[in-house]
Motif scaffolding. Structure first.
Motif, PDB file in Angstrom:
ATOM      1  N   PHE A 136       0.824  -1.210   0.000  1.00  0.00           N
ATOM      2  CA  PHE A 136       0.000   0.000   0.000  1.00  0.00           C
ATOM      3  C   PHE A 136       0.861   1.264   0.000  1.00  0.00           C
ATOM      4  O   PHE A 136       1.697   1.475   0.862  1.00  0.00           O
ATOM      5  CB  PHE A 136      -0.906  -0.033   1.230  1.00  0.00           C
ATOM      6  N   ARG A 137       0.657   2.098  -1.023  1.00  0.00           N
ATOM      7  CA  ARG A 137       1.310   3.400  -1.157  1.00  0.00           C
ATOM      8  C   ARG A 137       2.837   3.321  -1.224  1.00  0.00           C
ATOM      9  O   ARG A 137       3.527   4.228  -0.789  1.00  0.00           O
ATOM     10  CB  ARG A 137       0.834   4.338  -0.043  1.00  0.00           C
ATOM     11  N   ARG A 138       3.330   2.228  -1.785  1.00  0.00           N
ATOM     12  CA  ARG A 138       4.750   2.097  -2.108  1.00  0.00           C
ATOM     13  C   ARG A 138       4.903   1.844  -3.610  1.00  0.00           C
ATOM     14  O   ARG A 138       5.802   1.145  -4.046  1.00  0.00           O
ATOM     15  CB  ARG A 138       5.385   0.948  -1.320  1.00  0.00           C
ATOM     16  N   GLN A 139       4.011   2.430  -4.395  1.00  0.00           N
ATOM     17  CA  GLN A 139       3.952   2.112  -5.820  1.00  0.00           C
ATOM     18  C   GLN A 139       5.161   2.607  -6.599  1.00  0.00           C
ATOM     19  O   GLN A 139       5.462   2.091  -7.673  1.00  0.00           O
ATOM     20  CB  GLN A 139       2.652   2.675  -6.429  1.00  0.00           C
ATOM     21  N   ASP A 140       5.878   3.583  -6.071  1.00  0.00           N
ATOM     22  CA  ASP A 140       7.061   4.072  -6.778  1.00  0.00           C
ATOM     23  C   ASP A 140       8.293   3.219  -6.514  1.00  0.00           C
ATOM     24  O   ASP A 140       9.380   3.527  -7.006  1.00  0.00           O
ATOM     25  CB  ASP A 140       7.352   5.530  -6.395  1.00  0.00           C
ATOM     26  N   TYR A 141       8.155   2.125  -5.768  1.00  0.00           N
ATOM     27  CA  TYR A 141       9.305   1.258  -5.505  1.00  0.00           C
ATOM     28  C   TYR A 141       9.727   0.483  -6.751  1.00  0.00           C
ATOM     29  O   TYR A 141      10.867   0.036  -6.847  1.00  0.00           O
ATOM     30  CB  TYR A 141       8.977   0.276  -4.379  1.00  0.00           C
ATOM     31  N   ILE A 142       8.788   0.306  -7.677  1.00  0.00           N
ATOM     32  CA  ILE A 142       9.059  -0.403  -8.935  1.00  0.00           C
ATOM     33  C   ILE A 142       8.496   0.439 -10.072  1.00  0.00           C
ATOM     34  O   ILE A 142       7.417   1.025  -9.949  1.00  0.00           O
ATOM     35  CB  ILE A 142       8.394  -1.805  -8.943  1.00  0.00           C
ATOM     36  N   ASP A 143       9.219   0.507 -11.184  1.00  0.00           N
ATOM     37  CA  ASP A 143       8.721   1.214 -12.368  1.00  0.00           C
ATOM     38  C   ASP A 143       7.435   0.532 -12.818  1.00  0.00           C
ATOM     39  O   ASP A 143       7.429  -0.647 -13.184  1.00  0.00           O
ATOM     40  CB  ASP A 143       9.782   1.150 -13.468  1.00  0.00           C
ATOM     41  N   ASN A 144       6.343   1.279 -12.774  1.00  0.00           N
ATOM     42  CA  ASN A 144       5.049   0.692 -13.109  1.00  0.00           C
ATOM     43  C   ASN A 144       4.918   0.307 -14.576  1.00  0.00           C
ATOM     44  O   ASN A 144       3.952  -0.375 -14.955  1.00  0.00           O
ATOM     45  CB  ASN A 144       3.915   1.644 -12.721  1.00  0.00           C
ATOM     46  N   ASP A 145       5.871   0.721 -15.415  1.00  0.00           N
ATOM     47  CA  ASP A 145       5.897   0.292 -16.811  1.00  0.00           C
ATOM     48  C   ASP A 145       6.698  -0.988 -17.006  1.00  0.00           C
ATOM     49  O   ASP A 145       6.747  -1.529 -18.119  1.00  0.00           O
ATOM     50  CB  ASP A 145       6.494   1.398 -17.696  1.00  0.00           C
ATOM     51  N   HIS A 146       7.345  -1.473 -15.961  1.00  0.00           N
ATOM     52  CA  HIS A 146       8.153  -2.694 -16.085  1.00  0.00           C
ATOM     53  C   HIS A 146       7.258  -3.865 -16.467  1.00  0.00           C
ATOM     54  O   HIS A 146       6.153  -4.017 -15.912  1.00  0.00           O
ATOM     55  CB  HIS A 146       8.873  -2.984 -14.764  1.00  0.00           C
ATOM     56  N   PRO A 147       7.671  -4.718 -17.402  1.00  0.00           N
ATOM     57  CA  PRO A 147       6.795  -5.800 -17.874  1.00  0.00           C
ATOM     58  C   PRO A 147       6.411  -6.817 -16.802  1.00  0.00           C
ATOM     59  O   PRO A 147       5.446  -7.563 -16.993  1.00  0.00           O
ATOM     60  CB  PRO A 147       7.612  -6.456 -18.997  1.00  0.00           C
ATOM     61  N   HIS A 148       7.139  -6.856 -15.684  1.00  0.00           N
ATOM     62  CA  HIS A 148       6.798  -7.804 -14.621  1.00  0.00           C
ATOM     63  C   HIS A 148       5.983  -7.153 -13.502  1.00  0.00           C
ATOM     64  O   HIS A 148       5.557  -7.852 -12.580  1.00  0.00           O
ATOM     65  CB  HIS A 148       8.075  -8.419 -14.028  1.00  0.00           C
ATOM     66  N   TYR A 149       5.780  -5.833 -13.577  1.00  0.00           N
ATOM     67  CA  TYR A 149       5.039  -5.156 -12.515  1.00  0.00           C
ATOM     68  C   TYR A 149       3.575  -5.563 -12.582  1.00  0.00           C
ATOM     69  O   TYR A 149       2.923  -5.487 -13.629  1.00  0.00           O
ATOM     70  CB  TYR A 149       5.162  -3.632 -12.645  1.00  0.00           C
ATOM     71  N   ALA A 150       3.018  -5.956 -11.409  1.00  0.00           N
ATOM     72  CA  ALA A 150       1.672  -6.520 -11.369  1.00  0.00           C
ATOM     73  C   ALA A 150       0.679  -5.685 -10.571  1.00  0.00           C
ATOM     74  O   ALA A 150      -0.496  -6.043 -10.493  1.00  0.00           O
ATOM     75  CB  ALA A 150       1.725  -7.927 -10.778  1.00  0.00           C
ATOM     76  N   GLY A 151       1.121  -4.582  -9.950  1.00  0.00           N
ATOM     77  CA  GLY A 151       0.197  -3.742  -9.201  1.00  0.00           C
ATOM     78  C   GLY A 151       0.528  -3.667  -7.728  1.00  0.00           C
ATOM     79  O   GLY A 151       1.620  -4.039  -7.295  1.00  0.00           O
ATOM     80  N   ASP A 152      -0.444  -3.197  -6.943  1.00  0.00           N
ATOM     81  CA  ASP A 152      -0.197  -2.972  -5.514  1.00  0.00           C
ATOM     82  C   ASP A 152      -1.220  -3.685  -4.650  1.00  0.00           C
ATOM     83  O   ASP A 152      -2.404  -3.759  -4.982  1.00  0.00           O
ATOM     84  CB  ASP A 152      -0.223  -1.469  -5.202  1.00  0.00           C
ATOM     85  N   PHE A 153      -0.723  -4.203  -3.531  1.00  0.00           N
ATOM     86  CA  PHE A 153      -1.584  -4.818  -2.528  1.00  0.00           C
ATOM     87  C   PHE A 153      -2.040  -3.743  -1.546  1.00  0.00           C
ATOM     88  O   PHE A 153      -1.571  -3.657  -0.415  1.00  0.00           O
ATOM     89  CB  PHE A 153      -0.827  -5.931  -1.798  1.00  0.00           C
ATOM     90  N   GLY A 154      -2.958  -2.889  -2.007  1.00  0.00           N
ATOM     91  CA  GLY A 154      -3.440  -1.792  -1.185  1.00  0.00           C
ATOM     92  C   GLY A 154      -4.925  -1.880  -0.969  1.00  0.00           C
ATOM     93  O   GLY A 154      -5.574  -2.892  -1.273  1.00  0.00           O
ATOM     94  N   VAL A 155      -5.488  -0.795  -0.437  1.00  0.00           N
ATOM     95  CA  VAL A 155      -6.932  -0.719  -0.249  1.00  0.00           C
ATOM     96  C   VAL A 155      -7.601  -0.734  -1.627  1.00  0.00           C
ATOM     97  O   VAL A 155      -7.229   0.022  -2.508  1.00  0.00           O
ATOM     98  CB  VAL A 155      -7.306   0.568   0.505  1.00  0.00           C
TER      99      VAL A 155
END
Length: 539
Positions: A234-253
C-alpha cells in the motif's frame, strides 16, 4: 573552550548529523534552540500548525531516508504534533521531534502547559526521553538519531526543559557514532535462491520504508531473472517502475481482485521489506496462517519476521543489503512463471471504469498518467479520491510517491511542500479531497512564505467521501455527519498569491494543468458529481 548554551549545542549537533532543514512552529519554551538555529546553516521552515510541521518532517524522512526534524512547543504544540508522529511510527519513517518543556525546576507542579511526555508519547513513538543535564544534550541527540534510523525506523521524541536548554555547558567532544549494518550469511542467500528456483508460481512483494533507486533496479532485475511477477504494498507504488513488464500492481486498499487471487495461489512469496498485514492480505483473508506457502522474508526488524505468517527462511536486513547477492545466486529462468498474465491483469485493471459527472476522476488521473513528466512527485492524504490515483496512475521513478500508509487525512499538502523544498526542480502535485485538504489548508501560507511552488488538485465532492461510501453501504439513505461546506478554491488561491482554476468538464483540465508548469502556487478544483461514490465501492 568557551561554554555555549544548550540551544547552540543542539544546533551544532544537528549539523554534525547532516540535518539540512528543520520544520517548526515557534514557542517560548525553546527560544534557546531558535537562537542556536540563527547561527546555524540550517533553514528553519516555519509552519502554521504543529501537525502540518510534523507531517512535513515525515515526508522529508520518507524522501531522504534521513530523520526529518521538527521543533514544537510544550502542551498543545506537542499534542498537535502527535498526528504526524503517528504517521511516522506506522509508516516506519525516521523522525526526531524536539519538544519544549516546562523548566526542570518546576517539573511535577502542574505548571502552565506541563505534560509528562514519557507517558503521553510512550505508546506512540520508538523512544521518548527528557534531557535533564545540559552537558548530556549531545549524548541524547546522538541516541535519538540512532534509534530513529535503526532496525525498523520510526519517530523519537526528546523533551527539552526550558532551563536546561538555556543553561551553559562546554561543547561536547564526542563524535556521533555509526549505525550497524545488517546483512545475510551465504547459506541464507543459498536457501532463498533454492526456494525461488524450485517455485512454480513465485511472487515478489516490495514494501517497507528502507528502499532506494538501486534496490528498485535490483528488484526489477530479480523479477526478470526469475520470471516472477513483482508487486508492491500500500502506497509504495514508486518502488518499482510501473511500466516494467513484470510489474503486477499494488496490494493496497481496493486492490485488483486478480492480484489478490494471485497472492493466495503463489507457492513462494519473497517479501522485500514488505509485511503481510491486514491491508496486504485483505484482513488476513487471502492467506491462511495455518497453510502459509514458502515465505522468504527480508525485514530490518527481527521481531516483525513471522509476526502472523511463519517464514520459511528469513533475514533481518534492509532489502538493499541482500538483493545483489540474491540476484547472483538465483538461476535464470527462460520461460514465464506468471509475469505475463499478471501484467495483462494489471493493464486490464487500469482501463477506466466510467463514473457519473462531467468531471471524472478516472479521466483526470489517466490523463496525468499519460502526460506528466516521470519525475513529477505526487503526494496525497486519505479519502475516496486516492483510490483513483492508486488504480489509474503509473509511478515510473523511485521517490515520486509520498503518501501515508497510516491512512491519515491532511497529509498531502504538508508533504507536497516538503517535497518541493527537497526537490525544487521537480513538478510537485498534491492530490487531495475537499475534506482532506481542509485539515491542513493553512499550510498554503507556509508554501508561499518558503517558495514551494506546488499544484494542488482538489477533488471536491462536498463530503467526506470514504466515510459516505461506507455509510451508504451500511446505512443506505441515512446521511449523518458526512456533508461538507467548501470555500471558493479559485478565490482562495488568489488570496494566497496563487492562481485558481475551476474545472467543470474533463476537457478543461489539461490546459489548467499546463499553466501550473510555469511555477507559482496553483489550486485546481475538480467539481465532481456526488453520485460518483455509488460506483466506486470496488476502489
Amino acid at each position: 573552550m568557551a561554554k555555549q548554551h544548550g540551544g547552540k549545542i543542539l544546533a551544532e549537533r544537528l549539523a554534525l548529523h547532516g540535518v539540512t532543514r528543520v520544520f517548526s512552529v515557534p514557542g517560548e519554551s525553546f527560544l534557546a534552540a531558535l537562537d542556536g538555529l540563527h547561527d546555524a546553516n540550517i533553514p528553519n521552515i516555519v509552519c502554521r500548525q504543529e501537525g502540518g510541521a510534523a507531517m512535513m518532517a515525515d515526508a522529508h524522512g520518507k524522501m531522504t531516508g534521513q530523520p526529518g526534524v521538527v521543533f514544537v512547543t510544550r502542551g498543545p504544540g506537542a499534542t498537535n504534533a502527535s498526528a504526524g508522529l503517528h504517521i511516522a511510527m506506522h509508516d516506519a519513517t525516521p523522525l526526531v521531534c524536539f519538544v519544549g518543556q516546562v523548566p526542570l525546576k518546576h517539573r511535577d507542579r502542574g505548571v502552565f502547559q506541563e505534560v509528562d511526555y514519557r507517558a503521553f508519547f510512550g505508546p506512540l513513538v520508538k523512544w521518548v526521553a527528557e534531557v535533564e543535564r545540559t552537558d548530556r544534550l549531545a549524548e541524547y541527540i546522538d541516541r535519538a538519531f540512532a534509534v530513529a534510523q535503526s532496525g525498523r525506523p520510526g519517530p523519537v521524541v526528546l523533551a527539552l526543559p526550558e532551563d536546561i536548554l538555556s543553561a551553559m555547558a562546554e561543547p561536547p567532544k564526542m563524535r556521533p557514532g555509526s549505525l550497524a549494518m545488517l546483512g545475510a550469511a551465504p547459506d541464507t542467500i543459498h536457501a532463498f535462491a533454492t526456494c525461488l528456483n524450485d517455485a512454480k508460481h513465485p511472487l515478489i512483494i516490495c514494501g517497507g520504508s528502507q528502499w532506494s533507486d538501486t534496490a528498485r533496479q535490483q528488484a526489477e532485475a530479480l523479477a526478470a531473472r526469475t520470471g516472477a511477477p513483482i508487486a508492491v504494498t500500500f502506497r509504495r507504488q514508486d518502488y518499482i517502475d510501473n511500466d516494467h513488464p513484470h510489474y503486477a500492481g499494488d496490494f493496497g486498499v481496493g486492490m485488483n481482485p486478480a492480484l489478490a487471487k494471485r497472492l493466495g495461489a503463489s507457492d513462494c512469496i519473497l517479501l522485500l521489506g514488505a509485511e503481510l498485514n491486514d491491508i496486504t492480505t485483505a484482513d488476513f483473508t487471502l492467506l491462511d496462517p495455518a497453510q502459509t506457502p514458502t515465505l522468504l522474508q527480508v525485514h530490518p526488524e527481527a521481531e516483525a519476521i513471522g509476526k502472523v505468517y511463519p517464514a520459511t527462511h528469513a533475514v533481518s536486513a534492509i532489502p538493499g543489503a541482500i538483493l545483489q547477492d540474491l540476484l547472483e545466486a538465483v538461476d535464470p529462468v527462460a520461460g514465464d512463471r506468471g509475469a505475463a498474465s499478471a501484467r495483462t491483469e494489471y493493464e486490464g485493471w487500469q482501463r477506466p471504469q466510467e463514473t457519473p459527472g462531467t468531471v471524472q476522476m478516472e479521466w483526470v488521473i489517466s490523463w496525468l498518467r499519460d502526460n506528466v513528466a516521470p519525475e513529477t512527485i505526487i503526494t496525497n492524504g486519505a479519502g475516496n479520491y486516492a483510490a483513483f490515483l492508486h488504480r489509474y496512475h503509473r509511478f515510473r521513478r523511485y521517490g515520486t510517491q509520498v503518501a501515508p500508509t497510516s491512512g491519515s487525512m491532511g497529509y498531502g499538502l504538508p508533504a507536497a511542500i516538503s517535497a518541493k523544498l527537497q526537490n525544487p526542480q521537480s513538478p510537485v502535485i498534491c492530490l487531495a479531497g475537499d475534506g482532506c485538504l481542509q485539515m491542513t489548508l493553512q499550510e498554503l501560507s507556509t508554501a508561499r512564505q518558503h517558495g514551494a511552488d506546488i499544484t494542488v488538485i482538489v477533488a471536491n465532492n462536498g463530503r467526506y467521501g470514504t466515510i459516505r461510501m461506507h455509510q451508504e453501504k451500511t446505512y443506505p439513505g441515512r446521511v449523518s455527519g458526512t456533508d461538507l461546506y467548501n470555500p471558493d478554491y479559485a478565490t482562495l488561491a488568489k488570496a494566497y498569491g496563487g492562481t485558481g482554476h475551476t474545472i467543470t468538464t474533463n476537457s478543461e483540465f489539461p490546459d489548467a494543468y499546463k499553466m501550473t508548469l510555469d511555477g507559482g502556487l496553483h489550486i485546481i478544483e475538480l467539481k465532481l458529481d456526488p453520485r460518483m461514490l455509488a460506483t466506486t465501492k470496488s476502489l
